[in-house]
Design a protein around this motif. Structure first.
Motif, PDB file in Angstrom:
ATOM      1  N   PRO A 139     -16.172   2.847  40.799  1.00  0.00           N
ATOM      2  CA  PRO A 139     -17.052   3.987  40.660  1.00  0.00           C
ATOM      3  C   PRO A 139     -18.660   3.793  41.086  1.00  0.00           C
ATOM      4  O   PRO A 139     -19.063   2.910  40.606  1.00  0.00           O
ATOM      5  CB  PRO A 139     -16.931   4.575  39.357  1.00  0.00           C
ATOM      6  CG  PRO A 139     -15.784   4.117  38.814  1.00  0.00           C
ATOM      7  CD  PRO A 139     -15.591   2.662  39.422  1.00  0.00           C
ATOM      8  N   SER A 140     -19.240   4.425  42.216  1.00  0.00           N
ATOM      9  CA  SER A 140     -20.471   4.090  42.620  1.00  0.00           C
ATOM     10  C   SER A 140     -21.620   5.423  43.046  1.00  0.00           C
ATOM     11  O   SER A 140     -20.769   6.285  43.261  1.00  0.00           O
ATOM     12  CB  SER A 140     -20.338   3.174  44.232  1.00  0.00           C
ATOM     13  OG  SER A 140     -19.402   1.924  43.850  1.00  0.00           O
ATOM     14  N   VAL A 156     -25.872   1.935  42.531  1.00  0.00           N
ATOM     15  CA  VAL A 156     -25.426   1.461  41.662  1.00  0.00           C
ATOM     16  C   VAL A 156     -23.997   1.727  41.423  1.00  0.00           C
ATOM     17  O   VAL A 156     -23.184   2.475  42.013  1.00  0.00           O
ATOM     18  CB  VAL A 156     -25.711   2.558  40.217  1.00  0.00           C
ATOM     19  CG1 VAL A 156     -25.302   2.009  38.948  1.00  0.00           C
ATOM     20  CG2 VAL A 156     -27.276   2.629  40.294  1.00  0.00           C
ATOM     21  N   SER A 157     -23.142   0.624  41.152  1.00  0.00           N
ATOM     22  CA  SER A 157     -21.705   0.424  41.211  1.00  0.00           C
ATOM     23  C   SER A 157     -21.220  -0.060  39.825  1.00  0.00           C
ATOM     24  O   SER A 157     -21.687  -0.901  39.359  1.00  0.00           O
ATOM     25  CB  SER A 157     -21.114  -0.648  42.347  1.00  0.00           C
ATOM     26  OG  SER A 157     -21.391  -0.129  43.471  1.00  0.00           O
ATOM     27  N   LEU A 158     -20.057   0.337  39.298  1.00  0.00           N
ATOM     28  CA  LEU A 158     -19.462   0.180  37.862  1.00  0.00           C
ATOM     29  C   LEU A 158     -18.411  -0.811  38.376  1.00  0.00           C
ATOM     30  O   LEU A 158     -17.405  -0.563  39.264  1.00  0.00           O
ATOM     31  CB  LEU A 158     -19.027   1.372  37.242  1.00  0.00           C
ATOM     32  CG  LEU A 158     -18.299   1.083  35.952  1.00  0.00           C
ATOM     33  CD1 LEU A 158     -19.361   0.308  34.988  1.00  0.00           C
ATOM     34  CD2 LEU A 158     -17.844   2.306  35.164  1.00  0.00           C
ATOM     35  N   ILE A 159     -18.392  -2.069  37.716  1.00  0.00           N
ATOM     36  CA  ILE A 159     -17.378  -3.021  38.525  1.00  0.00           C
ATOM     37  C   ILE A 159     -16.206  -3.371  37.562  1.00  0.00           C
ATOM     38  O   ILE A 159     -14.979  -2.980  37.791  1.00  0.00           O
ATOM     39  CB  ILE A 159     -18.068  -4.245  38.644  1.00  0.00           C
ATOM     40  CG1 ILE A 159     -19.243  -4.304  39.524  1.00  0.00           C
ATOM     41  CG2 ILE A 159     -17.061  -5.573  39.036  1.00  0.00           C
ATOM     42  CD1 ILE A 159     -18.901  -3.920  40.761  1.00  0.00           C
ATOM     43  N   VAL A 184     -32.129  -6.649  43.162  1.00  0.00           N
ATOM     44  CA  VAL A 184     -30.737  -6.745  43.055  1.00  0.00           C
ATOM     45  C   VAL A 184     -30.304  -6.948  41.740  1.00  0.00           C
ATOM     46  O   VAL A 184     -30.634  -8.339  41.438  1.00  0.00           O
ATOM     47  CB  VAL A 184     -29.968  -7.507  44.206  1.00  0.00           C
ATOM     48  CG1 VAL A 184     -28.227  -7.242  44.154  1.00  0.00           C
ATOM     49  CG2 VAL A 184     -30.552  -6.791  45.573  1.00  0.00           C
ATOM     50  N   PHE A 185     -29.640  -6.502  40.952  1.00  0.00           N
ATOM     51  CA  PHE A 185     -29.272  -7.350  39.611  1.00  0.00           C
ATOM     52  C   PHE A 185     -27.879  -6.727  39.099  1.00  0.00           C
ATOM     53  O   PHE A 185     -27.333  -5.940  39.674  1.00  0.00           O
ATOM     54  CB  PHE A 185     -30.417  -6.939  38.600  1.00  0.00           C
ATOM     55  CG  PHE A 185     -30.270  -5.736  38.076  1.00  0.00           C
ATOM     56  CD1 PHE A 185     -29.445  -5.135  37.065  1.00  0.00           C
ATOM     57  CD2 PHE A 185     -31.275  -4.917  38.430  1.00  0.00           C
ATOM     58  CE1 PHE A 185     -29.591  -4.029  36.489  1.00  0.00           C
ATOM     59  CE2 PHE A 185     -31.405  -3.252  37.751  1.00  0.00           C
ATOM     60  CZ  PHE A 185     -30.575  -3.048  36.758  1.00  0.00           C
ATOM     61  N   LEU A 191     -19.635  -4.162  33.426  1.00  0.00           N
ATOM     62  CA  LEU A 191     -20.229  -5.016  34.228  1.00  0.00           C
ATOM     63  C   LEU A 191     -20.607  -3.972  35.384  1.00  0.00           C
ATOM     64  O   LEU A 191     -19.669  -3.353  35.738  1.00  0.00           O
ATOM     65  CB  LEU A 191     -19.292  -5.913  34.599  1.00  0.00           C
ATOM     66  CG  LEU A 191     -19.796  -6.924  35.819  1.00  0.00           C
ATOM     67  CD1 LEU A 191     -21.065  -7.794  35.439  1.00  0.00           C
ATOM     68  CD2 LEU A 191     -18.697  -7.784  36.337  1.00  0.00           C
ATOM     69  N   PHE A 192     -21.776  -3.968  35.803  1.00  0.00           N
ATOM     70  CA  PHE A 192     -22.483  -3.170  36.575  1.00  0.00           C
ATOM     71  C   PHE A 192     -23.317  -3.722  37.614  1.00  0.00           C
ATOM     72  O   PHE A 192     -23.869  -4.756  37.317  1.00  0.00           O
ATOM     73  CB  PHE A 192     -22.973  -1.812  36.114  1.00  0.00           C
ATOM     74  CG  PHE A 192     -24.236  -1.976  35.434  1.00  0.00           C
ATOM     75  CD1 PHE A 192     -25.410  -1.563  35.837  1.00  0.00           C
ATOM     76  CD2 PHE A 192     -24.025  -2.175  34.098  1.00  0.00           C
ATOM     77  CE1 PHE A 192     -26.531  -1.773  35.120  1.00  0.00           C
ATOM     78  CE2 PHE A 192     -25.156  -2.343  33.202  1.00  0.00           C
ATOM     79  CZ  PHE A 192     -26.335  -1.975  34.010  1.00  0.00           C
TER      80      PHE A 192
END
Length: 478
Positions: free
Chosen positions: A12-13, A27-30, A99-100, A142-143
């Protein structure tokens, strides 16, 4: 506020375009980790971060610089760790790209961004509110986040009870000199002294006050929720969030109470040990046991940087190396030899506390000494460039010869070798070699060579040559 949920099969991004035409916010949810793991990870990582030599606690964002820039080699990147606690931190921006990757606390986190430029804010402070967008990240997740310089941002836990931290993150500054840095900050970056607080610019006080009064004006900000397994607003989502929050309180507190300990274990030492397909040209080993067939042969070498060893002849370096075999034997090899001696002594085989390739260095012979100290069977000194000795012994079951050599190839490379050749005298000799061959080839000899070199040439930053002209059969990481 209307909500529109959409199921996705990948991460989901969300991508927020900017009003100024600069880089978007991405933003991306990993993944979602175990229940309560976010608070636990935060507590442990924060304790380790506080012990780091570059730790600084400012602007409600404790941080540490883990990897510095190296402008001399063209590297302008830097790596920082940082944490955002239960109280969140103030709105701010940076000049450079960010970038984090982070793990959210067990109460989830809200990411707040405004892409209004400083010029727009100066003309109309309300433009900051008009460009404001929120992104909600679920608990224990984790994102990743990426955004350009000059993007205003603020991170805070989703819940207002301040029971859970927001997240712990690793941030890559892709160009520490990027953006419109003030001259004083640029000088700090070039000097390697910049940190997260010094690279941070806060909102003007008038705009900050406007943001602080948002809740009292009941303003609805466009918000995107990213989630996994359970959609926000559902019963499953509520129960999951409640369970994660409850376990997070327990695991977070236990993580803070328990001592946070890390370990640094090194193997392989400072030198790469390689096995050669055959003895190097001119090796004395090629002249050993030639009257009859031999049954085992190996040669290992280490290549050192000549600048780190210092100016000395090959004979002097070889003398130091032989002393290294005597003074710094590997403890595990010594224990293996003690067991071997105990097993073979009843049948009358030769015993020695030193590993077999160089065990004859303990011989009481005085008829042929190298450097007037070390008993050898043969030796060769070719000016200042090369020196070799032959060690070995004759036993009931086999005969072995070992060649230890040092060759100064040029001012920047010195090759150190040890090779062994074995002839079995009877069936027991063949059985014996079959039993020890693997350990001898993969552990005993390369480890003894490495530890002797480390003792003889104590180099803090040994540089091993990567371009040897010798035919390499395999590399041994010992």
């Amino acid at each position: 506020m209307s909500k529109h949920a959409k199921a996705v099969k990948t991460f989901p991004s969300v991508r927020l375009p900017t009003r100024t035409g600069c880089l978007p916010v991405e933003v991306s949810l990993i993944a979602q980790l175990g229940h309560g793991s976010g608070d636990s990870l935060y507590a442990g990582a924060l304790a380790r971060q506080k012990a780091h030599e570059t730790f600084v606690d400012a602007l409600e964002e404790p941080s540490a610089r883990l990897g510095s820039t190296d402008f001399e080699h063209g590297d302008a990147t830097a790596l920082h760790s940082f944490a955002v606690g239960p109280g969140g931190h103030p709105f701010h921006r940076h000049a450079g790209h960010r970038v984090f990757t982070a793990v959210s606390g067990s109460g989830g986190v809200q990411l707040r961004f405004s892409t209004a430029s400083p010029e727009q804010i100066e003309r109309d402070p309300q433009s900051f509110i008009h460009a404001l967008r929120y992104i909600n990240i679920p608990p224990d997740s984790l994102f990743t986040v990426r955004f350009g310089g000059d993007t205003w941002h603020q991170f805070a836990p989703q819940s207002e009870n301040r029971l859970h931290p927001a997240f712990f993150a690793l941030s890559c500054h892709t160009n520490e000199l990027g953006g419109d840095l003030p001259d004083a900050i640029r000088d700090e970056v070039l000097a390697g002294e910049a940190n997260v607080p010094s690279l941070t610019m806060l909102l003007p006080p008038t705009v900050a006050e406007l943001v602080n009064n948002l809740s009292s004006h009941c303003i609805q900000i466009p918000t995107t929720d990213l989630s996994l397994d359970a959609a926000p607003g559902t019963l499953q989502g509520f129960l999951c969030k409640y369970a994660r929050g409850s376990l997070g309180l327990i695991r977070g507190r236990s993580g803070a109470w328990l001592r946070s300990t890390g370990f640094l274990t090194r193997s392989g030492g400072d030198h790469a040990v390689m096995e050669l397909a055959e003895p190097p040209s001119g090796s004395l080993l090629c002249q050993q046991l030639t009257d009859q067939p031999f049954h085992h042969e190996d040669t290992f070498f280490i290549s050192l940087n000549g600048k780190d060893v210092g100016h000395a002849s090959a004979a002097t370096l070889l003398s130091r190396l032989l002393n290294g075999f005597l003074e710094n034997p590997p403890p595990n090899v010594s224990r293996m030899m003690a067991l071997r001696n105990w097993l073979v002594k009843p049948i009358g085989l030769r015993t020695s506390p030193l590993g077999c390739p160089v065990s004859s260095l303990l011989s009481p012979r005085t008829c042929n000494l190298f450097d007037q100290r070390y008993p050898v069977l043969d030796q060769s000194i070719d000016g200042n460039a090369r020196a070799q000795v032959i060690l070995g012994a004759n036993d009931k079951h086999l005969i072995f010869r070992s060649c230890v050599g040092v060759q100064i190839v040029d001012a920047e490379r010195i090759d150190i070798t040890i090779g062994t050749r074995v002839r079995c005298k009877n069936r027991y000799g063949h059985v014996y070699m079959a039993m020890i061959d693997y350990v001898h080839r993969h552990y005993v000899t390369p480890t003894m060579l490495r530890m002797a070199v480390e003792h003889a040439f104590p180099i803090s930053d040994a540089l091993c040559s990567q371009h040897s002209q010798m035919p390499v059969r395999q590399r041994q990481g010992t």
